[in-house]
Write a protein that holds these residues in place. Sequence first.
Motif, PDB file in Angstrom:
ATOM      1  N   VAL A 130      -2.928 -10.802 -65.552  1.00  0.00           N
ATOM      2  CA  VAL A 130      -2.750 -10.787 -64.096  1.00  0.00           C
ATOM      3  C   VAL A 130      -3.350  -9.492 -63.574  1.00  0.00           C
ATOM      4  O   VAL A 130      -3.121  -8.411 -64.142  1.00  0.00           O
ATOM      5  CB  VAL A 130      -1.258 -10.866 -63.698  1.00  0.00           C
ATOM      6  CG1 VAL A 130      -1.115 -10.864 -62.173  1.00  0.00           C
ATOM      7  CG2 VAL A 130      -0.591 -12.100 -64.290  1.00  0.00           C
ATOM      8  N   SER A 131      -4.130  -9.574 -62.507  1.00  0.00           N
ATOM      9  CA  SER A 131      -4.654  -8.380 -61.844  1.00  0.00           C
ATOM     10  C   SER A 131      -3.873  -8.135 -60.555  1.00  0.00           C
ATOM     11  O   SER A 131      -3.126  -8.991 -60.090  1.00  0.00           O
ATOM     12  CB  SER A 131      -6.148  -8.544 -61.542  1.00  0.00           C
ATOM     13  OG  SER A 131      -6.348  -9.527 -60.538  1.00  0.00           O
ATOM     14  N   LEU A 132      -4.066  -6.936 -59.974  1.00  0.00           N
ATOM     15  CA  LEU A 132      -3.285  -6.553 -58.793  1.00  0.00           C
ATOM     16  C   LEU A 132      -4.138  -5.759 -57.815  1.00  0.00           C
ATOM     17  O   LEU A 132      -4.891  -4.859 -58.209  1.00  0.00           O
ATOM     18  CB  LEU A 132      -2.077  -5.711 -59.221  1.00  0.00           C
ATOM     19  CG  LEU A 132      -1.310  -4.999 -58.101  1.00  0.00           C
ATOM     20  CD1 LEU A 132      -0.620  -6.023 -57.187  1.00  0.00           C
ATOM     21  CD2 LEU A 132      -0.280  -4.025 -58.683  1.00  0.00           C
ATOM     22  N   GLN A 133      -4.021  -6.106 -56.541  1.00  0.00           N
ATOM     23  CA  GLN A 133      -4.536  -5.306 -55.435  1.00  0.00           C
ATOM     24  C   GLN A 133      -3.403  -5.138 -54.421  1.00  0.00           C
ATOM     25  O   GLN A 133      -2.754  -6.121 -54.043  1.00  0.00           O
ATOM     26  CB  GLN A 133      -5.740  -5.961 -54.756  1.00  0.00           C
ATOM     27  CG  GLN A 133      -6.996  -6.014 -55.631  1.00  0.00           C
ATOM     28  CD  GLN A 133      -7.011  -7.215 -56.546  1.00  0.00           C
ATOM     29  OE1 GLN A 133      -6.725  -8.337 -56.144  1.00  0.00           O
ATOM     30  NE2 GLN A 133      -7.370  -6.992 -57.812  1.00  0.00           N
ATOM     31  N   GLU A 134      -3.143  -3.889 -53.991  1.00  0.00           N
ATOM     32  CA  GLU A 134      -2.094  -3.599 -53.008  1.00  0.00           C
ATOM     33  C   GLU A 134      -2.722  -2.964 -51.770  1.00  0.00           C
ATOM     34  O   GLU A 134      -3.645  -2.164 -51.871  1.00  0.00           O
ATOM     35  CB  GLU A 134      -1.060  -2.614 -53.572  1.00  0.00           C
ATOM     36  CG  GLU A 134      -0.136  -3.162 -54.628  1.00  0.00           C
ATOM     37  CD  GLU A 134       0.926  -2.135 -55.015  1.00  0.00           C
ATOM     38  OE1 GLU A 134       0.870  -0.987 -54.513  1.00  0.00           O
ATOM     39  OE2 GLU A 134       1.797  -2.461 -55.834  1.00  0.00           O
ATOM     40  N   SER A 135      -2.192  -3.334 -50.614  1.00  0.00           N
ATOM     41  CA  SER A 135      -2.573  -2.660 -49.371  1.00  0.00           C
ATOM     42  C   SER A 135      -1.342  -2.594 -48.485  1.00  0.00           C
ATOM     43  O   SER A 135      -0.607  -3.582 -48.341  1.00  0.00           O
ATOM     44  CB  SER A 135      -3.699  -3.410 -48.657  1.00  0.00           C
ATOM     45  OG  SER A 135      -3.293  -4.725 -48.332  1.00  0.00           O
TER      46      SER A 135
END
Length: 249
Positions: free
Chosen positions: A156-161
Amino acid sequence: MNRPSRNQTSPAEAELLREVFAEAALDVTPSVVPLAAIEREGRRRKRRRRAAVLGGACGVLLAPLAVVVLQGGISPDASDGSERVDPPAASSGPRPSVSASRAGKVRVVTPGERVKVSTGVEIWLTEDGKHWSEPDQPTQFRSVTDGNLDLSTPGVSLQESGQDNGLFFLSGIFYGEGEPSRVAVETLAGDLDGTALTLAGRPGWGVWYAEVKVPQALLSSSDAATGVTRRVTVYDSAGGVIATQEFSA
């Protein structure tokens, strides 16, 4: 010569007496039998017996009925003489509630189909990866074909904003064998359900996303230094894990 006794009746006298009694009997008229009155009396007595039997039977039936009605909530001692029906008591147990922030689902989309996932945020999938746009930001892209993701191993990859009000948009790519059914997201502010987007044909990967509001006190703590996402797990319909990844200790 023998003379008849004073107490004996001679044959001639006896015959005379029979004739006198017969004539007297012919003059007697018998009274009429009151048949109609007898029939009326019989019917009246029959009705009395029937009423007595029915009254007893009704009493036997009404007694348990009264018990049932009283147990059902009818109060017989109302002050105005009328029956009062008490409404059923509300359940004292807790009512289940569903938080809107935990609502998640799985959606199959077509290549290039834009999905509005938050205010001003859209995601769309193509055969080469994940695309998304945010307010005042250029369109972003994460590829599944450039070799940066090893699709042979579940992950699983993750991008947060985040925004100044503490609202965070979380998303990423998941990959592994199986058809996704649920996405569980563990965050600094609590656990919630994410949403999965996949392309038709089960290509072996998909995109997940979620939105969470993090209180300012948590953002100011040392726990937020590594981000707000703790773990993301994608499950199949049988409860098996397709992919899981921890992002902060």
